[in-house]
Design a protein around this motif. Structure first.
Motif: not given
Length: 64
Positions: A2-21
């Motif tokens: 399968a070939i995927y195309r980007t629909l949208y993207y955003t920036d996220v912050v890496v938190g305590v212990g490497g957690r990503v929301t």
């Protein structure tokens, strides 16, 4: 393959212990709910650039 195309993207912050929301709108679009299991893969290109790819793990099928 399968070939995927980007629909949208955003920036996220890496938190305590490497957690990503993952933002709520993305979770809703992807059907990700609390307790779901995600699979993560790290890819590398020939020039050494790396990216992380995450997808929702398959639900185990029930045997009858």
């Amino acid at each position: 393959m399968a070939i995927y195309r980007t629909l949208y993207y955003t920036d996220v912050v890496v938190g305590v212990g490497g957690r990503v929301t993952i933002p709520l709108d993305m979770r809703e679009d992807l059907g990700i709910d609390e307790g779901d299991s995600l699979t993560v893969r790290v890819e590398e290109n020939p020039k050494g650039g790396r990216q992380m790819v995450i997808w929702k793990a398959q639900e185990p099928t029930e045997k009858q």
